[in-house]
Design an enzyme around this catalytic site. Structure first.
Site, PDB file in Angstrom:
ATOM      1  N   GLY A 188       0.775  -1.225   0.000  1.00  0.00           N
ATOM      2  CA  GLY A 188       0.000   0.000   0.000  1.00  0.00           C
ATOM      3  C   GLY A 188       0.808   1.277   0.000  1.00  0.00           C
ATOM      4  O   GLY A 188       1.786   1.429  -0.735  1.00  0.00           O
ATOM      5  N   VAL A 233       4.832  -3.301  15.161  1.00  0.00           N
ATOM      6  CA  VAL A 233       4.888  -2.016  15.879  1.00  0.00           C
ATOM      7  C   VAL A 233       4.331  -2.106  17.296  1.00  0.00           C
ATOM      8  O   VAL A 233       4.507  -1.185  18.092  1.00  0.00           O
ATOM      9  CB  VAL A 233       4.156  -0.888  15.098  1.00  0.00           C
ATOM     10  CG1 VAL A 233       4.846  -0.607  13.772  1.00  0.00           C
ATOM     11  CG2 VAL A 233       2.684  -1.210  14.902  1.00  0.00           C
ATOM     12  N   TYR A 288     -12.218   2.526  15.258  1.00  0.00           N
ATOM     13  CA  TYR A 288     -11.251   2.912  14.224  1.00  0.00           C
ATOM     14  C   TYR A 288     -11.164   4.434  14.140  1.00  0.00           C
ATOM     15  O   TYR A 288     -10.073   5.000  14.111  1.00  0.00           O
ATOM     16  CB  TYR A 288     -11.635   2.332  12.861  1.00  0.00           C
ATOM     17  CG  TYR A 288     -10.719   2.824  11.761  1.00  0.00           C
ATOM     18  CD1 TYR A 288      -9.390   2.427  11.723  1.00  0.00           C
ATOM     19  CD2 TYR A 288     -11.167   3.720  10.796  1.00  0.00           C
ATOM     20  CE1 TYR A 288      -8.525   2.896  10.735  1.00  0.00           C
ATOM     21  CE2 TYR A 288     -10.305   4.197   9.808  1.00  0.00           C
ATOM     22  CZ  TYR A 288      -8.999   3.785   9.783  1.00  0.00           C
ATOM     23  OH  TYR A 288      -8.137   4.260   8.815  1.00  0.00           O
ATOM     24  N   LYS A 334      -7.894   7.016  14.877  1.00  0.00           N
ATOM     25  CA  LYS A 334      -7.361   7.996  13.935  1.00  0.00           C
ATOM     26  C   LYS A 334      -7.552   9.423  14.444  1.00  0.00           C
ATOM     27  O   LYS A 334      -6.762  10.311  14.101  1.00  0.00           O
ATOM     28  CB  LYS A 334      -8.005   7.805  12.562  1.00  0.00           C
ATOM     29  CG  LYS A 334      -7.512   6.552  11.845  1.00  0.00           C
ATOM     30  CD  LYS A 334      -5.998   6.571  11.647  1.00  0.00           C
ATOM     31  CE  LYS A 334      -5.481   5.423  10.834  1.00  0.00           C
ATOM     32  NZ  LYS A 334      -4.025   5.490  10.589  1.00  0.00           N
ATOM     33  N   GLU A 355      -4.900  -2.789   0.429  1.00  0.00           N
ATOM     34  CA  GLU A 355      -5.350  -3.981   1.147  1.00  0.00           C
ATOM     35  C   GLU A 355      -6.175  -3.618   2.391  1.00  0.00           C
ATOM     36  O   GLU A 355      -6.638  -4.504   3.113  1.00  0.00           O
ATOM     37  CB  GLU A 355      -4.145  -4.822   1.573  1.00  0.00           C
ATOM     38  CG  GLU A 355      -3.364  -5.402   0.406  1.00  0.00           C
ATOM     39  CD  GLU A 355      -2.125  -6.158   0.865  1.00  0.00           C
ATOM     40  OE1 GLU A 355      -1.905  -6.262   2.095  1.00  0.00           O
ATOM     41  OE2 GLU A 355      -1.379  -6.640   0.011  1.00  0.00           O
ATOM     42  N   PHE A 356      -6.351  -2.329   2.638  1.00  0.00           N
ATOM     43  CA  PHE A 356      -7.022  -1.850   3.850  1.00  0.00           C
ATOM     44  C   PHE A 356      -8.369  -2.550   4.085  1.00  0.00           C
ATOM     45  O   PHE A 356      -8.632  -3.090   5.161  1.00  0.00           O
ATOM     46  CB  PHE A 356      -7.228  -0.332   3.744  1.00  0.00           C
ATOM     47  CG  PHE A 356      -8.030   0.280   4.853  1.00  0.00           C
ATOM     48  CD1 PHE A 356      -7.418   0.726   6.011  1.00  0.00           C
ATOM     49  CD2 PHE A 356      -9.410   0.427   4.739  1.00  0.00           C
ATOM     50  CE1 PHE A 356      -8.160   1.302   7.036  1.00  0.00           C
ATOM     51  CE2 PHE A 356     -10.157   1.005   5.759  1.00  0.00           C
ATOM     52  CZ  PHE A 356      -9.532   1.436   6.911  1.00  0.00           C
TER      53      PHE A 356
END
Length: 253
Positions: free
Chosen positions: A15, A61, A153, A157, A189-190
């Site tokens: 991506g 991460v 989600y 963000k 691919e999200f």
């Protein structure tokens, strides 16, 4: 660009991260590519090594101690990181708050928020010491507004947006630029990750209009990091022409 510049990119195996690595290589920026899929990291490194120097780091991460160890043990020629692209992120599920899965909540908050913090924590000290650097935080339109079933989600963000602003406030006196880039619908691919591998359902998200492509965002990132040192593009919201808000997209039948 100065050929000695080094950029570390998280989520570099697909991506926006992969596209950013490719366009940075065109600008002669040496690359530290980070991701969880060793086969993809190796393939991308092989693709780009003819243009620039490439170093790979295999990590998740969410693994703070591993990140700290890997960054601290970078070879000397890779330790002065000029550009950090906090790109790794995901969405899991699309459910009402009462029907949501706590494992999905944990994944989104751990990767999108805590993961960004863990990587930044490892990189920022040497930027402060050298009084230079540029941090690019990849947010989302979902960090500017909230849509049905986007609850956690969107929260993750919104946190990225707040952290981006806070970083800019805390780091500006050290000569470090901080930029937030917030895309709308990007065809990557999200959605396949969000819908847990349902490729057909993911495909429907992008049907009937021209979605943004990873290359579009990568070109914007490259523009941001190649501005003169006295210019910091602090915040960018980028949408496909067909999209007005998270829930208003003009699709042809």
């Amino acid at each position: 660009m100065n050929t000695k510049k080094i950029a570390l990119i998280t989520g570099a195996t697909s991506g926006i991260g992969k596209a950013t690595a490719e366009i940075f290589a065109q600008h002669q920026i040496n690359l530290i590519l980070c991701g969880r899929r060793s086969d993809r990291l190796d393939a991308l490194a092989k693709e780009l090594e003819g243009s620039v120097k490439v170093h790979t780091l295999l990590f998740d991460v969410r693994e703070r101690e591993n990140i700290q160890e890997l960054v601290q043990n970078l070879p000397a020629e890779w330790q002065d990181i000029d550009i950090l692209v906090n790109n790794a992120g995901n969405a899991h599920g699309l459910d009402t708050i009462q029907e949501g899965n706590y494992k999905d909540w944990d994944a989104m908050l751990d990767i999108n928020v805590k993961g960004l913090l863990y990587v930044s924590e490892a990189i920022i000290p040497q930027m402060i010491q050298r009084k230079t650097g540029h941090i690019i935080n990849i947010g989302s339109l979902a960090g500017k507004e909230v849509y049905a079933k986007g609850n956690v989600y969107c929260a993750s963000k919104h946190a990225v947006d707040a952290i981006n602003q806070g970083m800019r406030i805390d780091l500006h006196a050290h000569g470090i630029r901080v930029s937030g880039i917030h895309p709308g619908l990007v065809e990557t691919e999200f959605s396949e990750v969000r819908f847990k591998g349902d490729a057909e359902k993911a495909k429907q998200v992008y049907q009937g209009f021209s979605a943004l492509q990873a290359q579009d965002i990568a070109e914007i990132i490259a523009f941001v990091v190649t501005r003169p040192a006295h210019v910091n593009i602090a915040d960018l919201l980028v949408l496909p022409t067909a999209q007005a808000t998270s829930y208003l997209v003009h699709k042809s039948l």
